[in-house]
Design a protein around this motif. Sequence first.
Motif, PDB file in Angstrom:
ATOM      1  N   SER A  59     -23.022  23.037  42.368  1.00 31.90           N
ATOM      2  CA  SER A  59     -21.990  23.998  42.772  1.00 31.90           C
ATOM      3  C   SER A  59     -20.827  23.330  43.491  1.00 31.90           C
ATOM      4  O   SER A  59     -19.758  23.954  43.642  1.00 31.90           O
ATOM      5  CB  SER A  59     -22.605  25.057  43.687  1.00 31.90           C
ATOM      6  N   ASP A  60     -20.987  22.095  43.954  1.00 34.46           N
ATOM      7  CA  ASP A  60     -19.879  21.401  44.599  1.00 34.46           C
ATOM      8  C   ASP A  60     -19.177  20.422  43.661  1.00 34.46           C
ATOM      9  O   ASP A  60     -18.352  19.622  44.082  1.00 34.46           O
ATOM     10  CB  ASP A  60     -20.343  20.674  45.874  1.00 34.46           C
ATOM     11  N   GLU A  61     -19.527  20.461  42.367  1.00 35.65           N
ATOM     12  CA  GLU A  61     -18.850  19.640  41.366  1.00 35.65           C
ATOM     13  C   GLU A  61     -17.763  20.484  40.693  1.00 35.65           C
ATOM     14  O   GLU A  61     -17.801  21.716  40.715  1.00 35.65           O
ATOM     15  CB  GLU A  61     -19.830  19.142  40.304  1.00 35.65           C
ATOM     16  N   GLY A  62     -16.805  19.810  40.058  1.00 33.99           N
ATOM     17  CA  GLY A  62     -15.703  20.537  39.434  1.00 33.99           C
ATOM     18  C   GLY A  62     -15.353  20.009  38.063  1.00 33.99           C
ATOM     19  O   GLY A  62     -16.209  19.515  37.333  1.00 33.99           O
ATOM     20  N   ASP A  63     -14.077  20.121  37.711  1.00 38.30           N
ATOM     21  CA  ASP A  63     -13.611  19.714  36.390  1.00 38.30           C
ATOM     22  C   ASP A  63     -13.471  18.195  36.317  1.00 38.30           C
ATOM     23  O   ASP A  63     -13.092  17.530  37.292  1.00 38.30           O
ATOM     24  CB  ASP A  63     -12.271  20.367  36.075  1.00 38.30           C
ATOM     25  N   VAL A  64     -13.731  17.683  35.099  1.00 35.85           N
ATOM     26  CA  VAL A  64     -13.650  16.246  34.843  1.00 35.85           C
ATOM     27  C   VAL A  64     -12.785  16.038  33.605  1.00 35.85           C
ATOM     28  O   VAL A  64     -13.063  16.593  32.532  1.00 35.85           O
ATOM     29  CB  VAL A  64     -15.051  15.639  34.612  1.00 35.85           C
ATOM     30  N   GLY A  65     -11.725  15.245  33.750  1.00 33.12           N
ATOM     31  CA  GLY A  65     -10.884  14.909  32.614  1.00 33.12           C
ATOM     32  C   GLY A  65     -11.488  13.757  31.829  1.00 33.12           C
ATOM     33  O   GLY A  65     -11.996  12.795  32.401  1.00 33.12           O
ATOM     34  N   ILE A  66     -11.446  13.839  30.504  1.00 32.12           N
ATOM     35  CA  ILE A  66     -12.025  12.825  29.624  1.00 32.12           C
ATOM     36  C   ILE A  66     -10.909  12.189  28.810  1.00 32.12           C
ATOM     37  O   ILE A  66     -10.116  12.886  28.160  1.00 32.12           O
ATOM     38  CB  ILE A  66     -13.060  13.435  28.667  1.00 32.12           C
ATOM     39  N   THR A  67     -10.851  10.854  28.828  1.00 30.77           N
ATOM     40  CA  THR A  67      -9.886  10.111  28.023  1.00 30.77           C
ATOM     41  C   THR A  67     -10.631   9.027  27.267  1.00 30.77           C
ATOM     42  O   THR A  67     -11.393   8.246  27.875  1.00 30.77           O
ATOM     43  CB  THR A  67      -8.794   9.473  28.901  1.00 30.77           C
TER      44      THR A  67
ATOM     45  N   HIS B 124     -22.205   6.531  41.947  1.00 27.79           N
ATOM     46  CA  HIS B 124     -20.914   6.402  42.600  1.00 27.79           C
ATOM     47  C   HIS B 124     -20.304   7.801  42.689  1.00 27.79           C
ATOM     48  O   HIS B 124     -20.532   8.636  41.801  1.00 27.79           O
ATOM     49  CB  HIS B 124     -19.982   5.482  41.816  1.00 27.79           C
ATOM     50  N   TYR B 125     -19.531   8.051  43.746  1.00 27.15           N
ATOM     51  CA  TYR B 125     -18.946   9.380  43.895  1.00 27.15           C
ATOM     52  C   TYR B 125     -17.571   9.281  44.547  1.00 27.15           C
ATOM     53  O   TYR B 125     -17.263   8.325  45.270  1.00 27.15           O
ATOM     54  CB  TYR B 125     -19.858  10.295  44.710  1.00 27.15           C
ATOM     55  N   THR B 126     -16.770  10.288  44.272  1.00 24.47           N
ATOM     56  CA  THR B 126     -15.450  10.390  44.887  1.00 24.47           C
ATOM     57  C   THR B 126     -15.193  11.834  45.294  1.00 24.47           C
ATOM     58  O   THR B 126     -15.703  12.777  44.675  1.00 24.47           O
ATOM     59  CB  THR B 126     -14.346   9.902  43.943  1.00 24.47           C
ATOM     60  N   GLU B 127     -14.379  11.994  46.316  1.00 19.84           N
ATOM     61  CA  GLU B 127     -13.935  13.315  46.775  1.00 19.84           C
ATOM     62  C   GLU B 127     -12.440  13.524  46.526  1.00 19.84           C
ATOM     63  O   GLU B 127     -11.876  14.505  46.995  1.00 19.84           O
ATOM     64  CB  GLU B 127     -14.222  13.467  48.264  1.00 19.84           C
ATOM     65  N   HIS B 128     -11.831  12.618  45.778  1.00 18.91           N
ATOM     66  CA  HIS B 128     -10.376  12.625  45.651  1.00 18.91           C
ATOM     67  C   HIS B 128      -9.960  12.923  44.221  1.00 18.91           C
ATOM     68  O   HIS B 128     -10.309  12.179  43.292  1.00 18.91           O
ATOM     69  CB  HIS B 128      -9.806  11.274  46.083  1.00 18.91           C
ATOM     70  N   ASP B 129      -9.216  13.998  44.045  1.00 21.27           N
ATOM     71  CA  ASP B 129      -8.670  14.297  42.720  1.00 21.27           C
ATOM     72  C   ASP B 129      -7.793  13.139  42.262  1.00 21.27           C
ATOM     73  O   ASP B 129      -7.020  12.564  43.043  1.00 21.27           O
ATOM     74  CB  ASP B 129      -7.846  15.576  42.762  1.00 21.27           C
ATOM     75  N   GLY B 130      -7.916  12.803  40.990  1.00 23.09           N
ATOM     76  CA  GLY B 130      -7.164  11.697  40.410  1.00 23.09           C
ATOM     77  C   GLY B 130      -7.925  10.390  40.376  1.00 23.09           C
ATOM     78  O   GLY B 130      -7.534   9.474  39.645  1.00 23.09           O
ATOM     79  N   ALA B 131      -8.980  10.280  41.171  1.00 29.31           N
ATOM     80  CA  ALA B 131      -9.812   9.069  41.112  1.00 29.31           C
ATOM     81  C   ALA B 131     -10.516   9.031  39.752  1.00 29.31           C
ATOM     82  O   ALA B 131     -10.954  10.065  39.235  1.00 29.31           O
ATOM     83  CB  ALA B 131     -10.821   9.057  42.245  1.00 29.31           C
TER      84      ALA B 131
ATOM     85  N   ARG C 254     -10.812  16.161  38.488  1.00 29.08           N
ATOM     86  CA  ARG C 254      -9.731  17.144  38.406  1.00 29.08           C
ATOM     87  C   ARG C 254      -9.920  18.315  39.365  1.00 29.08           C
ATOM     88  O   ARG C 254      -9.001  19.110  39.565  1.00 29.08           O
ATOM     89  CB  ARG C 254      -9.636  17.711  36.991  1.00 29.08           C
ATOM     90  N   GLY C 255     -11.112  18.422  39.988  1.00 34.99           N
ATOM     91  CA  GLY C 255     -11.326  19.546  40.895  1.00 34.99           C
ATOM     92  C   GLY C 255     -12.718  19.504  41.489  1.00 34.99           C
ATOM     93  O   GLY C 255     -13.520  18.616  41.197  1.00 34.99           O
ATOM     94  N   GLY C 256     -13.012  20.495  42.323  1.00 36.02           N
ATOM     95  CA  GLY C 256     -14.291  20.541  43.002  1.00 36.02           C
ATOM     96  C   GLY C 256     -14.338  19.578  44.173  1.00 36.02           C
ATOM     97  O   GLY C 256     -13.377  18.853  44.459  1.00 36.02           O
ATOM     98  N   SER C 257     -15.467  19.592  44.874  1.00 35.87           N
ATOM     99  CA  SER C 257     -15.606  18.706  46.024  1.00 35.87           C
ATOM    100  C   SER C 257     -15.908  17.275  45.622  1.00 35.87           C
ATOM    101  O   SER C 257     -15.454  16.323  46.265  1.00 35.87           O
ATOM    102  CB  SER C 257     -16.714  19.230  46.947  1.00 35.87           C
ATOM    103  N   TYR C 258     -16.708  17.091  44.565  1.00 30.03           N
ATOM    104  CA  TYR C 258     -17.161  15.755  44.199  1.00 30.03           C
ATOM    105  C   TYR C 258     -17.092  15.542  42.694  1.00 30.03           C
ATOM    106  O   TYR C 258     -17.238  16.484  41.903  1.00 30.03           O
ATOM    107  CB  TYR C 258     -18.613  15.527  44.629  1.00 30.03           C
ATOM    108  N   LEU C 259     -16.917  14.284  42.319  1.00 31.76           N
ATOM    109  CA  LEU C 259     -17.231  13.802  40.983  1.00 31.76           C
ATOM    110  C   LEU C 259     -18.234  12.669  41.149  1.00 31.76           C
ATOM    111  O   LEU C 259     -17.990  11.721  41.923  1.00 31.76           O
ATOM    112  CB  LEU C 259     -15.987  13.288  40.254  1.00 31.76           C
ATOM    113  N   LEU C 260     -19.356  12.755  40.448  1.00 32.48           N
ATOM    114  CA  LEU C 260     -20.382  11.729  40.492  1.00 32.48           C
ATOM    115  C   LEU C 260     -20.445  11.007  39.149  1.00 32.48           C
ATOM    116  O   LEU C 260     -20.423  11.644  38.095  1.00 32.48           O
ATOM    117  CB  LEU C 260     -21.762  12.317  40.791  1.00 32.48           C
TER     118      LEU C 260
END
Length: 871
Positions: A810-818, A784-791, A858-864
């Motif tokens: 290189s198109d991935e970014g920061d991920v917040g962990i809770t 599953h993937y998203t391009e939207h910060d906050g998802a 939290r950033g980048g183009s994608y979160l997978l």
Amino acid sequence: MPRAVVACLLAVVATTFGVVGGSSAGAAPPTDTLSVAPDGHGTACSTHSPCALDTARDQARSLVPTAPGDVVVELQGGTYRLTSPFRLGVQDSGRPGHPVVYQAAAGQQPVLTGAVKVTGFTRVDAARNIYRADVPAGTAARELFVNGVRADRDRGPRDPSGFSVTSTGFTTADPAYASWTDAARVEVVRDSGWKQMRCPLASLTASASGGSNLTVDPACWNNNHTSVPHPGFPFNGAGLPTLDGVSWLENAYQLLGTPGQFYLDQDAGHLYYVPRPGEDLATADVELPVASQLVDASGTPGHLAPLDDTDWRAVYTGSWNYSGGRPLGDLNADVHYTSTDGDAVSYTFTGTGIQMLSETNDDEGSADVYVDGTKVSTVSGDGPVRLAQQAMVSVTGLAKGTHTLRVVKTGGSYLLVDGFTVIPDAIAPVHDITFSGLTFTGTAWTAPTAAGYVDNQAGVLWDPTTHTPTRIPAAVQVHRGLRITFDGDTVTHTGTSGIDLADQTQDSAVTGSTVTDTAGTGVAIGEVDDYYQTDPALMTSGDTVSGSVVQFPGQEYADAVGIWVGYSRGTTLSHNDVGYTPYSGISIGWGWGWASDCTLQAKQGLPTPCAHGTTYAGGHHIVGNHVHSVMGALFDGGPIYTLGGLASPAEFTGNVLAECIDGCNMIYHDEGSSQWNTHDNLVRYGNGSLWLNLWTPSIHDDSIHDNWSDTAAYNDNGTNISFQQATVVTDGNWPAAAQALVAAAGPGIRPGPQADDDDLRVAYSGSWSSSGSRNLGDLDNGVHYTEHDGASATLTFTGTAVGFLTETNSDEGDVGITLDGVSRGTVSADTPQRHVQQKLWSVSGLSDGPHTLTVTKRGGSYLLVDGFTLS
């Protein structure tokens, strides 16, 4: 679950079947227990002196009549290598309420396999890292498993360019193919639409222009290209597509070189393999399936199929006429008919019964039926509309022997004869047998090697010679069973289908079982050629698949599905997990528009007069299934697909349908589907699919209401449809009722070291999409993937440790962990190169209880999200 992981076997609690020894008031009656082992011998069949499986079966026969309770055969742990099926007949049956039980001994894991273990590999080609081991010359196999992971027969690139169709096969400007050795073992494969087609080659030769000519085996070329079987309703629909291109070439020594692929030189007895990284062939468990079947539980009679009115045993006396090429739905498009009272047809057969197919219509009349010279009934073909292939005469219960059926016209304008079904033996099901906690693995089906794979749809094929319907055989086969149960079993790593409840099996069940990594269909129920039956004893009915996991079917034959149901009555598919399929997840029904009346067929644009008949199917309950990650290779299917009309209403409710990969309709009531009450289902991640497709007027009298979907797109071109648009939900904001449906779907949480991204324990909030069949090394080949910060994605789990699997790039970014509502900081998935299945964050030492882990973009183009590791 990962495709290479076999589900844990379920220990059978002694009180389920009673215990040996004394009992208190109200306790279950004691059992008779026999013990077997892989190296068992003798006749004691005790725990300390176990016998062979066949010996215990034979002893169980004598125990059943006087046993106070169940007769239990306990299989001690270990590998039972079978060279032929373990056969159970009517004489091996239990009693109603007291089955003969074949179960795993407590805490042990018996494995029944049709594979041979291959050892003695040596490297014979250092440049391509090819290893070779000797097997007996003549060994035929199409599958190989190394350390529990399926290897592929060596193959060329997908969708190679430069091939053109010729009158005998294909040609290409590439001269390399002409130098390949053993052309007759090379196979051309074509995935197109809803079909997979395979043919062996006849020759590989240099073309006049300097390229290569690939001549396909002539009989297979005819079946798959030139003259594809197309009898129409009730056996198939469009008949297309054909073998008109090359998806890949397979099984040539020259193709070897890719890790995880093998080539078997059948004539020389050499098995070649290219190991994957980390595989040591000196210690690896290399299993080559060679046996075609593991269990055969068969009652009588076997498969029943009608013979044409032109059969040599049919003798027509009087002024009969023959009509061929009739487009009216007749068997083989022909009939014999007479308009003269007193004309007769006789049919001499050996068996216990016979059925005669005719036509009903307002110009049909009466006939007297005689058996061995004695009148047994008067029948009539008079009816308000034309119905083809009707069982006008049905005689059963005769003493087995030679009999003569004689049918004499006595009234009306016409008597038609369309065919005969001979019942060779008494109707005697194999019954009351349970298999529990057993693993079945390592079967082979080699028929396509010589004759090719002549596909119709969903693992239903055409016999290459007779062009009658046939199906991929199964590792565990039940023919005409009654109360046959598979409980907590595992079927895995097969070159066949998994479990088949065939030939009008009734009141049988697959419960709490795992069927995974099959070459063909996972679980099959019913047949495709008994639509005309009116005798309940000759119908498939009352069968159940519940609480089971059916994943990764069709690993060789991509048209196969997870669960397939043909003509049947009262089938229940409840709370199963079906996923990772190359074609549809669950396929129910057959016949296309056969049971839709001629008015509806005409509205669809089908020929008039029409091919119209009846079916006994109906009364199904398709409830609470989780069907996901489907349509990974083929086109025009869906998570749950229905086909053909029903004689009684069916319910389709509580199902969660998700992650279509390509060419999908999420709820797909296809041609002829009728009387479905489709409600309270949830559809998501269709990736552009319609949530509902009723594409043609022959789909009729369905009720669609109270469903949820993350897309509003649908198609309703059916007739007399009661339709209510789904409640459309965006960004994962499912209402409480929908969330409750998700929580209740599937078989419940199964223990395992991983949870995939499409696990029902994962809830996605915000705008997400899914992507499957990426072939990049993802867990279970999708994300599953998203391009939207906050998802965000939240996993709810019970355990002491958890890890988050993703892709870094290189198109991935920061991920917040809770974790449990408390922030655990931010991690980065940004790396210069792509890396899959990366454990980006993990924690251990948690209290053993429920927890929630949330990952947020939290950033980048994608979160997978690829999955999670669990303790």
